[in-house]
Motif scaffolding. Sequence first.
Motif, PDB file in Angstrom:
ATOM      1  N   ASP A  47       0.837  -1.188   0.000  1.00 58.69           N
ATOM      2  CA  ASP A  47       0.000   0.000   0.000  1.00 58.69           C
ATOM      3  C   ASP A  47       0.877   1.244   0.000  1.00 58.69           C
ATOM      4  O   ASP A  47       2.109   1.153  -0.066  1.00 58.69           O
ATOM      5  N   ARG A  48       0.258   2.393   0.111  1.00 55.90           N
ATOM      6  CA  ARG A  48       1.031   3.640   0.012  1.00 55.90           C
ATOM      7  C   ARG A  48       1.977   3.809   1.189  1.00 55.90           C
ATOM      8  O   ARG A  48       2.947   4.559   1.105  1.00 55.90           O
ATOM      9  N   GLY A  49       1.745   3.085   2.259  1.00 58.48           N
ATOM     10  CA  GLY A  49       2.652   3.152   3.399  1.00 58.48           C
ATOM     11  C   GLY A  49       3.746   2.117   3.354  1.00 58.48           C
ATOM     12  O   GLY A  49       4.555   2.016   4.279  1.00 58.48           O
ATOM     13  N   VAL A  96      14.052   2.311  -2.911  1.00 57.91           N
ATOM     14  CA  VAL A  96      12.722   2.176  -2.320  1.00 57.91           C
ATOM     15  C   VAL A  96      12.238   3.515  -1.777  1.00 57.91           C
ATOM     16  O   VAL A  96      11.105   3.948  -2.020  1.00 57.91           O
ATOM     17  N   ARG A  97      13.104   4.193  -1.048  1.00 59.01           N
ATOM     18  CA  ARG A  97      12.725   5.498  -0.475  1.00 59.01           C
ATOM     19  C   ARG A  97      12.427   6.513  -1.583  1.00 59.01           C
ATOM     20  O   ARG A  97      11.498   7.318  -1.465  1.00 59.01           O
ATOM     21  N   GLU A  98      13.220   6.479  -2.623  1.00 58.50           N
ATOM     22  CA  GLU A  98      13.026   7.405  -3.740  1.00 58.50           C
ATOM     23  C   GLU A  98      11.654   7.217  -4.374  1.00 58.50           C
ATOM     24  O   GLU A  98      10.943   8.197  -4.681  1.00 58.50           O
ATOM     25  N   LEU A  99      11.227   5.963  -4.551  1.00 66.05           N
ATOM     26  CA  LEU A  99       9.942   5.692  -5.193  1.00 66.05           C
ATOM     27  C   LEU A  99       8.770   5.995  -4.273  1.00 66.05           C
ATOM     28  O   LEU A  99       7.703   6.441  -4.723  1.00 66.05           O
ATOM     29  N   TYR A 100       8.915   5.718  -2.977  1.00 68.19           N
ATOM     30  CA  TYR A 100       7.839   6.033  -2.049  1.00 68.19           C
ATOM     31  C   TYR A 100       7.644   7.540  -1.931  1.00 68.19           C
ATOM     32  O   TYR A 100       6.530   8.016  -1.667  1.00 68.19           O
ATOM     33  N   ALA A 101       8.727   8.287  -2.157  1.00 66.64           N
ATOM     34  CA  ALA A 101       8.623   9.745  -2.125  1.00 66.64           C
ATOM     35  C   ALA A 101       8.000  10.291  -3.408  1.00 66.64           C
ATOM     36  O   ALA A 101       7.559  11.447  -3.450  1.00 66.64           O
ATOM     37  N   GLN A 102       7.974   9.460  -4.475  1.00 65.22           N
ATOM     38  CA  GLN A 102       7.388   9.867  -5.760  1.00 65.22           C
ATOM     39  C   GLN A 102       6.392   8.786  -6.183  1.00 65.22           C
ATOM     40  O   GLN A 102       6.720   7.923  -7.005  1.00 65.22           O
ATOM     41  N   PRO A 103       5.190   8.805  -5.641  1.00 66.31           N
ATOM     42  CA  PRO A 103       4.213   7.723  -5.869  1.00 66.31           C
ATOM     43  C   PRO A 103       3.917   7.453  -7.329  1.00 66.31           C
ATOM     44  O   PRO A 103       3.581   6.315  -7.691  1.00 66.31           O
ATOM     45  N   SER A 123       9.054  -1.582 -10.956  1.00 64.90           N
ATOM     46  CA  SER A 123       8.103  -1.016 -10.000  1.00 64.90           C
ATOM     47  C   SER A 123       7.176  -0.037 -10.714  1.00 64.90           C
ATOM     48  O   SER A 123       7.628   0.821 -11.469  1.00 64.90           O
ATOM     49  N   MET A 124       5.849  -0.206 -10.451  1.00 60.60           N
ATOM     50  CA  MET A 124       4.843   0.663 -11.061  1.00 60.60           C
ATOM     51  C   MET A 124       3.827   1.066  -9.985  1.00 60.60           C
ATOM     52  O   MET A 124       3.525   0.281  -9.071  1.00 60.60           O
ATOM     53  N   PRO A 125       3.291   2.258 -10.075  1.00 56.19           N
ATOM     54  CA  PRO A 125       2.235   2.628  -9.123  1.00 56.19           C
ATOM     55  C   PRO A 125       0.983   1.786  -9.369  1.00 56.19           C
ATOM     56  O   PRO A 125       0.650   1.449 -10.509  1.00 56.19           O
ATOM     57  N   ILE A 132      -3.978   6.396  -6.978  1.00 53.91           N
ATOM     58  CA  ILE A 132      -2.852   5.560  -6.557  1.00 53.91           C
ATOM     59  C   ILE A 132      -3.121   5.042  -5.159  1.00 53.91           C
ATOM     60  O   ILE A 132      -3.283   5.826  -4.205  1.00 53.91           O
ATOM     61  N   VAL A 133      -3.183   3.715  -5.046  1.00 58.19           N
ATOM     62  CA  VAL A 133      -3.450   3.089  -3.752  1.00 58.19           C
ATOM     63  C   VAL A 133      -2.259   2.310  -3.211  1.00 58.19           C
ATOM     64  O   VAL A 133      -2.292   1.822  -2.080  1.00 58.19           O
ATOM     65  N   GLY A 134      -1.259   2.172  -4.019  1.00 54.32           N
ATOM     66  CA  GLY A 134      -0.083   1.419  -3.578  1.00 54.32           C
ATOM     67  C   GLY A 134       0.942   1.296  -4.694  1.00 54.32           C
ATOM     68  O   GLY A 134       0.990   2.108  -5.631  1.00 54.32           O
TER      69      GLY A 134
END
Length: 595
Positions: A47-49, A96-103, A123-125, A132-134
């Motif tokens: 998920d987004r978290g 991972v951090r880079e992508l979570y910061a840019q959903p 990796s894709m949103p 975007i849910v995850g």
Amino acid sequence: MVLKRSIGALLRIRGWRSKDAGDDLRRTLSLLAATLDATADGILVVDRGGRITSYNRRFAELWGIPDEVLSTRDDEKALSFVLRQLSDPEAFISKVRELYAQPEASSQDVLHFRDGRTIDRFSMPQRVDGQIVGRVWSFRDVTEQRRLEQELAHQAFHDSLTGLANQALFRDRVHHALTRLSRRGAPLAVLFLDLDGFKNINDSLGHTAGDELLISMAERVQGCLRVTDTAARLGGDEFAVLLEDLTTEHEATVVAERIIVSLARPFRSAGREVVVGVSVGIAFGAVGISADQLLRNADLAMYTAKRHHPGGYQIFRSDMHTRALERLELEVDLRRGLGRGELEVAYQPIVTADGSDIAGVEALARWRHPTRGLLMPDSFIALAEETGLIRELGRQVLNRACHQAREWQRCGLGVDDLTVSVNLSPRQLYHDQIVDEVRQALVSSGLAPGCLTLEVTETAMMTDSQRAIGKLHELKALGVRLAVDDFGTGYSSLSYLERFPVDILKIDRAFVSPIGDGEGESSLASAIVSLARTMRLTAVAEGVETRQQAEVLAALGCDYAQGYFFWRPMDSARLRALLEARRTEDITVVGPPRI
């Protein structure tokens, strides 16, 4: 799985209370889950978290994460399983951090595992109703694919036998080294290496033994170099070395000497010891020179070493290029000249040791060059041998000599017992057609086989002694006489000499010229004459230039002699005059007095 446990929740969220609708949805989701489990890619949905919402079986297999860890959605435990397997865990976390910061961002990269595996990561949103849910992660094991790619790349740029760089890779590295040269200024050198006598190993022991030798040679060359140096096999028995960032140019010659010494040690091949030498050419890089020019210079230096200093090295000089062009021009001229009939044959009489009678003549090639005039054999025979033109040249000399000898006989000069000697080069001796060519020359000229002597150097016979014995027996079966030319300068043993079906030993001029220089002057010539007598062979001394040499050889019991003291080589017309004088027993009218 989490995906299956979510079915009930999804039903409640959608408000579907119908049993049929619920069954349809369950079947659909079950089919989807089965499909995901059947894929070759590992799939993880968060998920987004960043919390795990679903995954397939392949994901768990790729990462080796137990189901109990994934089913608990314990991100920390799952991440610990992941990080401990990676060669660069920090880069993994950073991405991972880079992508979570840019959903909305997508990504594709490569993960390298400590156990040698290579995984492509995508990796894709994840979107539901446009929101975007995850994020969906997919992982594909490309270890075998990358291994094959690397293997193909290695094969494309490395020699399959030795593992060294091949010509394509070597040229590329030389090109880049020259590009860096303009910035660094440190000297660089290219060494070309060519084994001396490798063909003999291949011909006598077979290609398997030759391959073993090349592999061992590659290992020794590598052992003489720094880690930063590049060794390559260019093909056959030719190798090259690139030396960069030299302190002085002298370092290149030190490496060349080290390689020469290393390769001079005996090799083990086909269960026996073999010894080969190596000739090395050295060329230094310079700003503005191309890779092709540098390689050409090293090649020219190597061939210069091979011709003049086998087993040593030569540094390229600009005049080598000039000589190479002249040599190429001479080759073209020779090829053309053989077709135009520019080849001539001179004849040098072979006389009885006391000079009282002519027993035969030796046919010697001359080239009437259209601009350079009459050229002696030392100007073109070696070139003809190297280029393969020696076969056609030798064939022309053989045919012309046989026809000329028969013509003298037909003219009634009383020379039915006169023999004509013709040299056979190594290339001629070992060629499949040599026996047929000699037979054809005899038949077309009408010359009796016993009137033809074929001269083969001792070294040529020993190049491949077993094969030489077979060829010589075939030639002997034609009825011709066989002579060992330049005897004493080669390396044949008496056991081999007994097996060669030869009739004549020709004593090399090197053992004749010392006669008259001091005490013991005739010992070697005397030994060869005695050997010939013991083996019931005819002894002929070459290069007799003084009366004293002629008298000593006659006293030793040498059968025949030839040299400037008696007669110089002459054309067929002058020799005919000499033979006519011989018929009238007035041999002195056209030459020096008898002894």
